[in-house]
Design an enzyme around this catalytic site. Structure first.
Site, PDB file in Angstrom:
ATOM      1  CD  GLU A   1      13.703   0.693   9.232  1.00  0.00           C
ATOM      2  OE1 GLU A   1      14.350   1.895   9.627  1.00  0.00           O
ATOM      3  OE2 GLU A   1      14.221  -0.327   9.331  1.00  0.00           O
TER       4      GLU A   1
ATOM      5  CD  GLU B   1      10.597  13.058  10.957  1.00  0.00           C
ATOM      6  OE1 GLU B   1       9.535  12.680  11.058  1.00  0.00           O
ATOM      7  OE2 GLU B   1      11.384  12.102  10.720  1.00  0.00           O
TER       8      GLU B   1
ATOM      9  CB  CYS C   1      13.559   8.859   8.153  1.00  0.00           C
ATOM     10  SG  CYS C   1      14.436   7.819   7.191  1.00  0.00           S
TER      11      CYS C   1
ATOM     12  CE  LYS D   1      -2.412   3.288   2.023  1.00  0.00           C
ATOM     13  NZ  LYS D   1      -1.794   4.787   1.430  1.00  0.00           N
TER      14      LYS D   1
HETATM   15  P1  NAP Z   1       2.842   8.563   7.411  1.00  0.00           P
HETATM   16  O1  NAP Z   1       1.822   9.647   7.443  1.00  0.00           O
HETATM   17  O2  NAP Z   1       2.823   7.758   8.747  1.00  0.00           O
HETATM   18  O3  NAP Z   1       2.219   7.707   6.215  1.00  0.00           O
HETATM   19  C1  NAP Z   1       2.814   6.393   5.864  1.00  0.00           C
HETATM   20  C2  NAP Z   1       2.156   5.314   5.132  1.00  0.00           C
HETATM   21  O4  NAP Z   1       1.149   4.960   6.342  1.00  0.00           O
HETATM   22  C3  NAP Z   1       1.328   6.059   4.110  1.00  0.00           C
HETATM   23  O5  NAP Z   1       1.085   5.009   3.050  1.00  0.00           O
HETATM   24  C4  NAP Z   1      -0.140   6.291   4.763  1.00  0.00           C
HETATM   25  O6  NAP Z   1      -1.080   6.080   3.803  1.00  0.00           O
HETATM   26  C5  NAP Z   1      -0.238   5.007   5.750  1.00  0.00           C
HETATM   27  N1  NAP Z   1      -1.212   5.115   6.941  1.00  0.00           N
HETATM   28  C6  NAP Z   1      -1.716   6.365   7.463  1.00  0.00           C
HETATM   29  N2  NAP Z   1      -2.334   5.981   8.389  1.00  0.00           N
HETATM   30  C7  NAP Z   1      -2.302   4.638   8.659  1.00  0.00           C
HETATM   31  C8  NAP Z   1      -2.746   3.760   9.596  1.00  0.00           C
HETATM   32  N3  NAP Z   1      -3.720   4.117  10.599  1.00  0.00           N
HETATM   33  N4  NAP Z   1      -2.555   2.396   9.596  1.00  0.00           N
HETATM   34  C9  NAP Z   1      -1.953   1.907   8.299  1.00  0.00           C
HETATM   35  N5  NAP Z   1      -1.235   2.870   7.436  1.00  0.00           N
HETATM   36  C10 NAP Z   1      -1.302   4.112   7.605  1.00  0.00           C
HETATM   37  O7  NAP Z   1       4.194   9.091   7.189  1.00  0.00           O
HETATM   38  P2  NAP Z   1       4.620   9.855   5.856  1.00  0.00           P
HETATM   39  O8  NAP Z   1       4.281  11.223   6.155  1.00  0.00           O
HETATM   40  O9  NAP Z   1       4.056   9.434   4.528  1.00  0.00           O
HETATM   41  O10 NAP Z   1       6.111   9.934   5.744  1.00  0.00           O
HETATM   42  C11 NAP Z   1       6.940  10.718   6.692  1.00  0.00           C
HETATM   43  C12 NAP Z   1       7.355   9.883   7.879  1.00  0.00           C
HETATM   44  O11 NAP Z   1       7.881   8.899   7.445  1.00  0.00           O
HETATM   45  C13 NAP Z   1       8.557  10.676   8.791  1.00  0.00           C
HETATM   46  O12 NAP Z   1       8.283  10.639  10.026  1.00  0.00           O
HETATM   47  C14 NAP Z   1       9.651  10.050   8.319  1.00  0.00           C
HETATM   48  O13 NAP Z   1      10.786  10.277   9.222  1.00  0.00           O
HETATM   49  C15 NAP Z   1       9.409   8.719   8.351  1.00  0.00           C
HETATM   50  N6  NAP Z   1      10.286   8.018   7.534  1.00  0.00           N
HETATM   51  C16 NAP Z   1      11.053   6.873   8.026  1.00  0.00           C
HETATM   52  C17 NAP Z   1      12.082   6.229   7.376  1.00  0.00           C
HETATM   53  C18 NAP Z   1      12.785   5.291   8.144  1.00  0.00           C
HETATM   54  O14 NAP Z   1      13.345   4.378   7.223  1.00  0.00           O
HETATM   55  N7  NAP Z   1      12.996   5.130   9.465  1.00  0.00           N
HETATM   56  C19 NAP Z   1      12.091   6.265   5.862  1.00  0.00           C
HETATM   57  C20 NAP Z   1      11.286   7.358   5.346  1.00  0.00           C
HETATM   58  C21 NAP Z   1      10.504   8.024   5.997  1.00  0.00           C
HETATM   59  P3  NAP Z   1      -1.797   7.529   3.220  1.00  0.00           P
HETATM   60  O15 NAP Z   1      -0.815   8.093   2.369  1.00  0.00           O
HETATM   61  O16 NAP Z   1      -2.973   7.019   2.431  1.00  0.00           O
HETATM   62  O17 NAP Z   1      -2.351   8.409   4.345  1.00  0.00           O
END
Ligand code: NAP
Length: 472
Positions: A248, A376, A282, A172
Protein backbone atom coordinates in the site's frame (compact mmCIF):
# COMPACT_ATOMS: atom_id res chain seq x y z
CA UNK A 1 0.23 7.84 31.03
CA UNK A 2 1.10 4.15 31.31
CA UNK A 3 2.89 3.25 28.08
CA UNK A 4 4.24 -0.10 26.83
CA UNK A 5 7.81 0.49 25.60
CA UNK A 6 9.45 -2.93 25.27
CA UNK A 7 9.40 -5.38 22.39
CA UNK A 8 6.63 -8.01 22.52
CA UNK A 9 7.94 -11.39 21.46
CA UNK A 10 6.45 -14.83 22.09
CA UNK A 11 4.00 -13.38 24.60
CA UNK A 12 6.75 -11.73 26.67
CA UNK A 13 7.86 -8.13 27.06
CA UNK A 14 11.56 -7.88 26.22
CA UNK A 15 13.59 -4.91 27.47
CA UNK A 16 16.64 -4.23 25.31
CA UNK A 17 19.80 -2.30 26.16
CA UNK A 18 19.56 -0.22 23.00
CA UNK A 19 16.58 2.16 23.08
CA UNK A 20 15.36 4.92 20.76
CA UNK A 21 13.33 8.01 21.64
CA UNK A 22 9.77 8.70 20.53
CA UNK A 23 8.96 12.40 20.27
CA UNK A 24 5.82 14.50 20.58
CA UNK A 25 5.66 16.13 17.12
CA UNK A 26 4.20 19.31 18.64
CA UNK A 27 7.18 20.32 20.78
CA UNK A 28 9.80 17.63 20.12
CA UNK A 29 9.77 16.49 23.74
CA UNK A 30 10.59 12.82 24.41
CA UNK A 31 7.54 10.72 25.30
CA UNK A 32 9.27 7.37 25.77
CA UNK A 33 12.47 5.43 25.14
CA UNK A 34 11.45 2.32 23.21
CA UNK A 35 13.23 -1.03 22.77
CA UNK A 36 15.40 -1.07 19.64
CA UNK A 37 15.17 -4.65 18.38
CA UNK A 38 18.43 -6.17 17.18
CA UNK A 39 18.76 -9.05 14.72
CA UNK A 40 18.71 -11.70 17.46
CA UNK A 41 15.40 -10.38 18.82
CA UNK A 42 13.89 -10.19 15.35
CA UNK A 43 14.92 -13.82 14.79
CA UNK A 44 13.29 -14.78 18.10
CA UNK A 45 10.09 -13.12 16.96
CA UNK A 46 10.17 -14.98 13.64
CA UNK A 47 10.74 -18.29 15.44
CA UNK A 48 7.88 -17.55 17.84
CA UNK A 49 5.54 -16.72 14.96
CA UNK A 50 6.56 -19.95 13.19
CA UNK A 51 5.95 -22.10 16.30
CA UNK A 52 2.62 -20.42 17.06
CA UNK A 53 1.44 -20.83 13.46
CA UNK A 54 0.81 -24.57 13.75
CA UNK A 55 -1.60 -24.14 16.66
CA UNK A 56 -3.25 -20.92 15.45
CA UNK A 57 -4.06 -22.20 11.96
CA UNK A 58 -5.78 -25.26 13.44
CA UNK A 59 -8.12 -23.24 15.65
CA UNK A 60 -11.59 -23.13 14.15
CA UNK A 61 -12.29 -19.89 12.28
CA UNK A 62 -15.15 -18.87 14.60
CA UNK A 63 -12.78 -19.13 17.58
CA UNK A 64 -10.21 -16.91 15.89
CA UNK A 65 -13.03 -14.55 14.98
CA UNK A 66 -14.25 -14.38 18.57
CA UNK A 67 -10.79 -13.36 19.77
CA UNK A 68 -10.54 -10.69 17.08
CA UNK A 69 -13.89 -9.24 18.11
CA UNK A 70 -12.71 -9.23 21.73
CA UNK A 71 -9.66 -7.22 20.66
CA UNK A 72 -11.92 -4.78 18.80
CA UNK A 73 -14.28 -4.40 21.76
CA UNK A 74 -11.38 -3.78 24.13
CA UNK A 75 -9.94 -1.13 21.80
CA UNK A 76 -13.32 0.61 21.76
CA UNK A 77 -13.70 0.34 25.54
CA UNK A 78 -10.31 2.05 25.89
CA UNK A 79 -10.65 4.52 23.05
CA UNK A 80 -9.97 7.62 25.15
CA UNK A 81 -6.62 6.29 26.35
CA UNK A 82 -5.65 4.97 22.91
CA UNK A 83 -6.69 8.19 21.18
CA UNK A 84 -4.68 10.33 23.60
CA UNK A 85 -1.62 8.15 22.94
CA UNK A 86 -2.09 8.50 19.18
CA UNK A 87 -2.28 12.29 19.40
CA UNK A 88 0.80 12.25 21.60
CA UNK A 89 3.04 10.31 19.20
CA UNK A 90 1.50 11.31 15.87
CA UNK A 91 0.33 14.87 16.63
CA UNK A 92 -3.09 14.59 14.95
CA UNK A 93 -6.16 16.35 16.37
CA UNK A 94 -7.74 14.35 19.19
CA UNK A 95 -11.08 13.98 17.39
CA UNK A 96 -9.18 12.38 14.49
CA UNK A 97 -7.39 10.02 16.88
CA UNK A 98 -10.77 8.92 18.28
CA UNK A 99 -11.99 8.34 14.71
CA UNK A 100 -8.84 6.36 13.98
CA UNK A 101 -9.28 4.08 17.01
CA UNK A 102 -12.85 3.30 15.87
CA UNK A 103 -11.77 2.81 12.27
CA UNK A 104 -8.89 0.55 13.37
CA UNK A 105 -11.16 -1.53 15.63
CA UNK A 106 -13.63 -1.96 12.75
CA UNK A 107 -11.03 -3.98 10.82
CA UNK A 108 -10.58 -6.37 13.73
CA UNK A 109 -14.31 -6.94 14.16
CA UNK A 110 -15.03 -7.12 10.43
CA UNK A 111 -12.23 -9.62 9.77
CA UNK A 112 -13.37 -11.44 12.92
CA UNK A 113 -16.60 -12.08 11.02
CA UNK A 114 -14.72 -13.08 7.88
CA UNK A 115 -12.81 -15.73 9.87
CA UNK A 116 -16.12 -17.65 9.86
CA UNK A 117 -16.45 -17.40 6.07
CA UNK A 118 -13.17 -18.57 4.54
CA UNK A 119 -14.93 -20.71 1.98
CA UNK A 120 -13.46 -23.10 -0.53
CA UNK A 121 -15.01 -24.46 -3.75
CA UNK A 122 -16.50 -27.72 -4.94
CA UNK A 123 -15.58 -28.28 -8.58
CA UNK A 124 -17.49 -30.52 -11.06
CA UNK A 125 -15.44 -33.68 -11.57
CA UNK A 126 -14.15 -34.95 -14.91
CA UNK A 127 -14.86 -38.64 -14.14
CA UNK A 128 -17.42 -40.60 -12.18
CA UNK A 129 -16.06 -41.50 -8.77
CA UNK A 130 -14.00 -38.36 -8.34
CA UNK A 131 -14.39 -35.38 -6.01
CA UNK A 132 -12.60 -32.11 -6.72
CA UNK A 133 -12.37 -29.36 -4.14
CA UNK A 134 -10.25 -26.25 -3.56
CA UNK A 135 -9.66 -25.12 0.00
CA UNK A 136 -8.12 -21.94 1.34
CA UNK A 137 -5.19 -22.28 3.74
CA UNK A 138 -3.26 -19.57 5.61
CA UNK A 139 0.02 -18.61 3.91
CA UNK A 140 2.07 -18.80 7.14
CA UNK A 141 3.91 -16.34 9.40
CA UNK A 142 3.71 -12.82 7.95
CA UNK A 143 5.85 -9.69 8.36
CA UNK A 144 3.89 -6.47 8.67
CA UNK A 145 5.58 -3.08 8.25
CA UNK A 146 3.56 0.08 8.90
CA UNK A 147 3.94 3.87 8.55
CA UNK A 148 3.44 6.63 11.13
CA UNK A 149 0.40 8.40 9.71
CA UNK A 150 -2.27 5.95 11.02
CA UNK A 151 -0.46 3.95 13.71
CA UNK A 152 -3.50 1.83 14.67
CA UNK A 153 -5.44 1.52 11.44
CA UNK A 154 -2.53 0.66 9.17
CA UNK A 155 -1.71 -2.17 11.57
CA UNK A 156 -5.21 -3.59 12.09
CA UNK A 157 -5.99 -3.62 8.34
CA UNK A 158 -3.20 -6.20 8.11
CA UNK A 159 -3.38 -7.84 11.54
CA UNK A 160 -7.15 -8.45 11.35
CA UNK A 161 -6.92 -10.13 7.95
CA UNK A 162 -3.81 -12.15 8.83
CA UNK A 163 -5.11 -13.48 12.16
CA UNK A 164 -8.55 -14.21 10.73
CA UNK A 165 -6.97 -16.28 7.94
CA UNK A 166 -4.91 -18.28 10.47
CA UNK A 167 -1.56 -16.55 9.90
CA UNK A 168 0.74 -15.28 12.64
CA UNK A 169 2.42 -11.87 12.58
CA UNK A 170 5.69 -10.10 13.28
CA UNK A 171 4.99 -6.35 13.16
CA UNK A 172 7.51 -3.56 12.74
CA UNK A 173 5.91 -0.15 13.39
CA UNK A 174 7.36 3.15 12.14
CA UNK A 175 10.17 4.63 14.22
CA UNK A 176 8.05 7.75 14.90
CA UNK A 177 4.99 5.87 16.21
CA UNK A 178 5.71 2.49 17.82
CA UNK A 179 3.64 3.19 20.96
CA UNK A 180 0.21 2.55 19.44
CA UNK A 181 1.32 -0.83 18.10
CA UNK A 182 2.75 -1.77 21.50
CA UNK A 183 -0.51 -0.66 23.14
CA UNK A 184 -2.39 -3.08 20.85
CA UNK A 185 0.06 -5.86 21.73
CA UNK A 186 -0.68 -5.22 25.39
CA UNK A 187 -4.43 -5.45 24.65
CA UNK A 188 -3.86 -8.67 22.69
CA UNK A 189 -2.01 -10.14 25.68
CA UNK A 190 -4.87 -9.20 28.03
CA UNK A 191 -7.47 -10.63 25.65
CA UNK A 192 -5.70 -14.00 25.68
CA UNK A 193 -4.19 -14.12 22.19
CA UNK A 194 -1.78 -17.11 22.32
CA UNK A 195 1.94 -16.36 22.70
CA UNK A 196 3.75 -15.88 19.39
CA UNK A 197 0.63 -15.16 17.31
CA UNK A 198 1.30 -11.40 17.33
CA UNK A 199 4.84 -10.13 17.91
CA UNK A 200 6.07 -6.52 17.80
CA UNK A 201 9.70 -5.61 17.12
CA UNK A 202 10.07 -1.82 17.31
CA UNK A 203 13.19 -0.52 15.62
CA UNK A 204 14.92 2.71 14.66
CA UNK A 205 16.30 1.12 11.50
CA UNK A 206 13.60 0.17 9.04
CA UNK A 207 16.02 -0.99 6.35
CA UNK A 208 17.86 -3.39 8.67
CA UNK A 209 14.70 -4.77 10.28
CA UNK A 210 12.90 -5.07 6.96
CA UNK A 211 15.93 -6.79 5.48
CA UNK A 212 16.08 -9.30 8.34
CA UNK A 213 12.39 -10.14 8.03
CA UNK A 214 12.63 -10.51 4.27
CA UNK A 215 15.72 -12.70 4.48
CA UNK A 216 14.00 -15.28 6.68
CA UNK A 217 12.59 -18.30 4.82
CA UNK A 218 10.08 -18.72 7.69
CA UNK A 219 8.31 -15.49 6.72
CA UNK A 220 5.95 -16.40 3.88
CA UNK A 221 4.40 -13.02 3.17
CA UNK A 222 5.21 -9.37 3.71
CA UNK A 223 2.59 -6.68 3.91
CA UNK A 224 3.90 -3.13 3.72
CA UNK A 225 2.30 0.29 3.90
CA UNK A 226 4.57 3.25 3.27
CA UNK A 227 6.40 5.11 0.54
CA UNK A 228 6.66 3.90 -3.06
CA UNK A 229 10.44 4.15 -2.79
CA UNK A 230 10.62 1.62 0.09
CA UNK A 231 7.87 -0.50 -1.51
CA UNK A 232 10.15 -0.99 -4.53
CA UNK A 233 13.02 -2.16 -2.30
CA UNK A 234 10.70 -4.61 -0.53
CA UNK A 235 9.38 -6.06 -3.77
CA UNK A 236 12.93 -6.56 -5.08
CA UNK A 237 14.11 -8.22 -1.87
CA UNK A 238 11.00 -10.40 -1.62
CA UNK A 239 11.73 -11.77 -5.10
CA UNK A 240 14.76 -13.66 -3.81
CA UNK A 241 12.60 -16.04 -1.75
CA UNK A 242 9.47 -15.53 -3.91
CA UNK A 243 7.58 -14.24 -0.88
CA UNK A 244 4.05 -13.00 -1.32
CA UNK A 245 3.86 -9.21 -1.21
CA UNK A 246 1.12 -6.69 -0.49
CA UNK A 247 2.07 -3.05 -0.97
CA UNK A 248 0.00 0.00 0.00
CA UNK A 249 2.09 2.90 -1.29
CA UNK A 250 1.99 6.60 -1.99
CA UNK A 251 -0.62 8.53 -3.93
CA UNK A 252 -1.09 11.72 -5.95
CA UNK A 253 -4.86 12.01 -5.87
CA UNK A 254 -6.68 14.26 -8.32
CA UNK A 255 -9.76 16.03 -6.94
CA UNK A 256 -11.89 16.88 -9.96
CA UNK A 257 -14.72 19.40 -9.69
CA UNK A 258 -16.90 19.56 -12.82
CA UNK A 259 -19.09 22.46 -13.88
CA UNK A 260 -22.37 20.91 -12.69
CA UNK A 261 -21.07 19.95 -9.22
CA UNK A 262 -22.81 20.87 -5.98
CA UNK A 263 -20.05 23.26 -4.93
CA UNK A 264 -20.90 23.20 -1.23
CA UNK A 265 -20.65 19.39 -1.26
CA UNK A 266 -17.39 19.65 -3.22
CA UNK A 267 -15.92 22.03 -0.65
CA UNK A 268 -17.02 19.79 2.24
CA UNK A 269 -15.43 16.81 0.44
CA UNK A 270 -12.28 18.81 -0.24
CA UNK A 271 -11.82 19.72 3.41
CA UNK A 272 -11.95 16.05 4.46
CA UNK A 273 -9.92 14.75 1.52
CA UNK A 274 -7.21 17.39 1.91
CA UNK A 275 -6.85 18.24 5.58
CA UNK A 276 -7.39 14.97 7.48
CA UNK A 277 -4.25 14.26 9.49
CA UNK A 278 -2.95 17.70 8.39
CA UNK A 279 -2.76 16.50 4.80
CA UNK A 280 -0.57 13.52 5.73
CA UNK A 281 -2.68 10.73 4.25
CA UNK A 282 -1.98 8.56 1.22
CA UNK A 283 -5.51 9.38 0.00
CA UNK A 284 -5.05 13.16 0.42
CA UNK A 285 -6.30 15.27 -2.49
CA UNK A 286 -3.00 16.37 -4.04
CA UNK A 287 -4.12 18.17 -7.21
CA UNK A 288 -7.39 20.08 -7.43
CA UNK A 289 -8.60 20.13 -11.04
CA UNK A 290 -11.56 22.46 -11.43
CA UNK A 291 -13.54 23.19 -14.60
CA UNK A 292 -12.79 26.82 -15.45
CA UNK A 293 -16.41 28.04 -15.54
CA UNK A 294 -16.82 27.36 -11.80
CA UNK A 295 -13.19 27.71 -10.67
CA UNK A 296 -13.58 31.19 -9.15
CA UNK A 297 -16.75 30.31 -7.19
CA UNK A 298 -15.31 27.01 -5.96
CA UNK A 299 -12.07 28.68 -4.88
CA UNK A 300 -13.87 31.44 -2.95
CA UNK A 301 -16.07 28.89 -1.16
CA UNK A 302 -13.02 26.76 -0.37
CA UNK A 303 -11.13 29.78 0.99
CA UNK A 304 -14.05 30.55 3.32
CA UNK A 305 -14.06 26.96 4.64
CA UNK A 306 -10.28 26.81 4.97
CA UNK A 307 -10.33 30.05 6.97
CA UNK A 308 -12.30 28.29 9.71
CA UNK A 309 -9.71 25.52 10.27
CA UNK A 310 -7.74 25.83 13.49
CA UNK A 311 -4.10 24.74 13.65
CA UNK A 312 -2.50 23.86 16.98
CA UNK A 313 -1.60 21.19 19.50
CA UNK A 314 -3.66 18.09 18.66
CA UNK A 315 -4.84 17.61 22.23
CA UNK A 316 -6.20 21.17 22.56
CA UNK A 317 -9.94 21.78 22.24
CA UNK A 318 -11.15 22.95 18.86
CA UNK A 319 -7.97 22.08 16.95
CA UNK A 320 -8.50 20.69 13.43
CA UNK A 321 -4.90 20.47 12.22
CA UNK A 322 -2.08 19.21 14.42
CA UNK A 323 1.62 19.65 13.62
CA UNK A 324 3.42 17.92 10.75
CA UNK A 325 5.16 14.77 11.94
CA UNK A 326 8.77 16.07 11.85
CA UNK A 327 11.14 18.66 10.37
CA UNK A 328 11.71 16.60 7.21
CA UNK A 329 7.98 16.86 6.51
CA UNK A 330 8.15 20.66 6.94
CA UNK A 331 11.16 20.83 4.62
CA UNK A 332 9.28 18.85 1.94
CA UNK A 333 6.19 21.08 2.02
CA UNK A 334 8.45 24.17 1.99
CA UNK A 335 10.39 22.89 -1.03
CA UNK A 336 7.19 22.22 -2.97
CA UNK A 337 5.78 25.64 -1.93
CA UNK A 338 8.95 27.52 -2.99
CA UNK A 339 9.13 25.68 -6.30
CA UNK A 340 5.47 26.41 -7.10
CA UNK A 341 5.78 30.12 -6.20
CA UNK A 342 8.97 30.44 -8.25
CA UNK A 343 7.17 28.92 -11.24
CA UNK A 344 4.20 31.28 -11.04
CA UNK A 345 1.71 29.89 -8.51
CA UNK A 346 -0.49 32.49 -6.81
CA UNK A 347 -0.79 32.40 -3.00
CA UNK A 348 -4.41 32.90 -1.84
CA UNK A 349 -4.18 31.69 1.77
CA UNK A 350 -1.51 30.75 4.29
CA UNK A 351 2.21 31.37 4.02
CA UNK A 352 5.58 29.69 3.56
CA UNK A 353 5.93 27.19 6.46
CA UNK A 354 8.07 28.38 9.35
CA UNK A 355 7.53 25.54 11.84
CA UNK A 356 5.74 22.19 12.17
CA UNK A 357 2.48 24.07 12.71
CA UNK A 358 1.43 24.88 9.15
CA UNK A 359 -1.90 26.68 8.72
CA UNK A 360 -3.70 25.79 5.46
CA UNK A 361 -2.08 27.05 2.28
CA UNK A 362 -4.03 27.62 -0.95
CA UNK A 363 -2.20 28.04 -4.28
CA UNK A 364 -3.75 28.58 -7.70
CA UNK A 365 -2.33 28.83 -11.24
CA UNK A 366 -0.69 25.43 -10.79
CA UNK A 367 1.05 23.93 -13.84
CA UNK A 368 2.56 20.49 -14.58
CA UNK A 369 6.03 22.12 -14.52
CA UNK A 370 5.73 22.35 -10.74
CA UNK A 371 7.10 19.59 -8.51
CA UNK A 372 3.86 19.32 -6.52
CA UNK A 373 2.03 18.20 -9.65
CA UNK A 374 4.08 15.00 -9.61
CA UNK A 375 4.91 14.49 -5.91
CA UNK A 376 2.84 13.63 -2.88
CA UNK A 377 2.65 16.92 -0.89
CA UNK A 378 1.83 15.28 2.47
CA UNK A 379 0.89 18.58 4.06
CA UNK A 380 -2.00 21.09 4.27
CA UNK A 381 -1.37 22.70 0.88
CA UNK A 382 -4.20 22.99 -1.67
CA UNK A 383 -2.97 23.21 -5.29
CA UNK A 384 -5.61 24.31 -7.83
CA UNK A 385 -5.43 24.06 -11.62
CA UNK A 386 -8.27 24.73 -14.02
CA UNK A 387 -9.50 22.40 -16.77
CA UNK A 388 -11.20 23.40 -20.04
CA UNK A 389 -13.81 20.66 -19.87
CA UNK A 390 -14.49 17.09 -18.71
CA UNK A 391 -12.04 15.51 -21.20
CA UNK A 392 -9.26 17.90 -20.24
CA UNK A 393 -9.94 17.23 -16.53
CA UNK A 394 -9.59 13.46 -17.06
CA UNK A 395 -6.34 13.87 -19.00
CA UNK A 396 -4.94 16.07 -16.24
CA UNK A 397 -6.13 13.71 -13.49
CA UNK A 398 -4.42 10.73 -15.09
CA UNK A 399 -1.16 12.63 -15.63
CA UNK A 400 0.63 10.83 -12.79
CA UNK A 401 2.54 7.62 -12.17
CA UNK A 402 0.39 7.01 -9.07
CA UNK A 403 -3.10 5.51 -8.94
CA UNK A 404 -4.39 5.14 -5.41
CA UNK A 405 -7.55 7.23 -5.36
CA UNK A 406 -9.28 9.91 -7.43
CA UNK A 407 -12.21 12.14 -6.48
CA UNK A 408 -14.82 13.60 -8.78
CA UNK A 409 -17.72 15.92 -8.01
CA UNK A 410 -20.60 16.14 -10.47
CA UNK A 411 -24.39 15.89 -10.18
CA UNK A 412 -24.87 14.26 -13.57
CA UNK A 413 -25.35 10.49 -13.25
CA UNK A 414 -23.92 9.67 -16.67
CA UNK A 415 -20.87 11.83 -15.99
CA UNK A 416 -20.38 10.14 -12.62
CA UNK A 417 -20.15 6.73 -14.26
CA UNK A 418 -18.13 7.92 -17.29
CA UNK A 419 -15.53 9.85 -15.33
CA UNK A 420 -15.21 7.27 -12.53
CA UNK A 421 -14.44 4.62 -15.15
CA UNK A 422 -11.96 6.85 -16.99
CA UNK A 423 -9.93 7.74 -13.90
CA UNK A 424 -6.82 5.58 -13.44
CA UNK A 425 -7.04 4.69 -9.75
CA UNK A 426 -7.77 1.74 -7.51
CA UNK A 427 -10.52 3.75 -5.78
CA UNK A 428 -12.79 6.60 -6.82
CA UNK A 429 -14.82 8.87 -4.56
CA UNK A 430 -17.82 10.28 -6.45
CA UNK A 431 -19.24 13.23 -4.52
CA UNK A 432 -17.44 11.64 -1.57
CA UNK A 433 -14.27 12.86 0.18
CA UNK A 434 -13.75 9.86 2.47
CA UNK A 435 -14.11 6.36 1.05
CA UNK A 436 -12.13 4.05 3.38
CA UNK A 437 -14.17 1.48 5.29
CA UNK A 438 -13.44 -2.05 6.52
CA UNK A 439 -15.82 -3.83 4.15
CA UNK A 440 -14.55 -2.21 0.92
CA UNK A 441 -11.36 -3.07 -1.01
CA UNK A 442 -8.73 -0.39 -0.33
CA UNK A 443 -5.67 -0.23 -2.58
CA UNK A 444 -3.98 1.25 -5.59
CA UNK A 445 -2.83 0.62 -9.13
CA UNK A 446 0.22 1.92 -11.05
CA UNK A 447 2.94 2.97 -8.56
CA UNK A 448 0.47 3.06 -5.65
CA UNK A 449 0.65 -0.59 -4.82
CA UNK A 450 -0.21 -4.23 -5.19
CA UNK A 451 -3.11 -6.00 -3.46
CA UNK A 452 -6.12 -4.84 -1.46
CA UNK A 453 -6.84 -4.35 2.23
CA UNK A 454 -10.24 -4.54 3.85
CA UNK A 455 -13.17 -6.47 2.32
CA UNK A 456 -13.16 -10.18 1.46
CA UNK A 457 -10.32 -9.42 -0.98
CA UNK A 458 -8.15 -8.27 1.91
CA UNK A 459 -8.24 -11.69 3.54
CA UNK A 460 -7.61 -13.59 0.30
CA UNK A 461 -4.09 -12.14 0.23
CA UNK A 462 -3.33 -14.07 3.44
CA UNK A 463 -4.58 -17.39 2.08
CA UNK A 464 -3.47 -19.78 -0.65
CA UNK A 465 -5.60 -22.19 -2.61
CA UNK A 466 -5.06 -25.92 -2.33
CA UNK A 467 -6.78 -28.12 -4.94
CA UNK A 468 -7.57 -31.66 -3.82
CA UNK A 469 -8.67 -34.36 -6.28
CA UNK A 470 -10.05 -37.47 -4.55
CA UNK A 471 -11.00 -40.83 -6.04
CA UNK A 472 -14.11 -41.88 -4.10
P1 NAP B 1 8.29 4.94 4.77
O1 NAP B 1 9.43 5.83 5.00
O2 NAP B 1 8.27 4.15 3.51
O3 NAP B 1 8.24 3.97 6.05
C1 NAP B 1 7.23 3.03 6.23
C2 NAP B 1 7.74 1.88 7.08
O4 NAP B 1 8.77 1.20 6.38
C3 NAP B 1 8.36 2.31 8.41
O5 NAP B 1 8.05 1.36 9.38
C4 NAP B 1 9.85 2.29 8.10
O6 NAP B 1 10.66 2.10 9.23
C5 NAP B 1 9.93 1.08 7.19
N1 NAP B 1 11.11 1.05 6.32
C6 NAP B 1 11.93 2.07 5.95
N2 NAP B 1 12.90 1.62 5.12
C7 NAP B 1 12.66 0.29 4.94
C8 NAP B 1 13.30 -0.75 4.16
N3 NAP B 1 14.36 -0.49 3.39
N4 NAP B 1 12.79 -1.99 4.21
C9 NAP B 1 11.71 -2.26 4.97
N5 NAP B 1 11.06 -1.33 5.74
C10 NAP B 1 11.54 -0.08 5.70
O7 NAP B 1 6.91 5.70 4.80
P2 NAP B 1 6.38 6.74 5.90
O8 NAP B 1 7.09 8.02 5.69
O9 NAP B 1 6.39 6.13 7.26
O10 NAP B 1 4.84 6.87 5.47
C11 NAP B 1 4.40 7.76 4.51
C12 NAP B 1 4.15 7.06 3.20
O11 NAP B 1 3.22 5.99 3.39
C13 NAP B 1 3.48 7.97 2.18
O12 NAP B 1 4.07 7.80 0.93
C14 NAP B 1 2.04 7.50 2.18
O13 NAP B 1 1.34 7.78 0.99
C15 NAP B 1 2.21 6.04 2.40
N6 NAP B 1 0.96 5.44 2.90
C16 NAP B 1 0.24 4.65 2.06
C17 NAP B 1 -0.97 4.11 2.49
C18 NAP B 1 -1.78 3.22 1.60
O14 NAP B 1 -2.67 2.55 2.12
N7 NAP B 1 -1.55 3.20 0.30
C19 NAP B 1 -1.43 4.39 3.78
C20 NAP B 1 -0.67 5.21 4.60
C21 NAP B 1 0.52 5.72 4.14
P3 NAP B 1 11.38 3.37 9.94
O15 NAP B 1 10.27 4.22 10.46
O16 NAP B 1 12.17 2.74 11.04
O17 NAP B 1 12.19 4.04 8.90
Amino acid sequence: MDIARDAFVDGKWIATTERFPVHDPFDGSTIAEVADSDDALIDRAIEAASRAFEGWRKRPGPERGKLLRKLADTMLAEEDRLAALCTRENGKALKESVAEVRYAASFLSWFGGEAERIYGETIPATHTGQRLVAIREPVGPCAVITPWNFPYAMLTRKLGAALAAGCTVVAKPAEETPLGTLALAEIAERCGLPAGVFNVVPSSDGARTGGRLLASPSIKKISFTGSTEVGRIIMKNAAEDLKRVSLELGGNAPFVVLSDADLDAAVAGAIVAKFRNTGQTCVAANRFIVEQTIAETFTQKLLAAVGKLVTGRGSDDGVDLGPLINDDAVAKVTRLFDDAIEKGAKLLAGARPTSRLVPPIVLTDITPAMQLWHEEIFGPLVAIRTALNETDAIIQANDTEFGLIAYVFTRDGARQARVAEALEAGMVGVNEGLVSTAQAPFGGIKHSGVGREGSRHGIEDYTQLKYIATRI
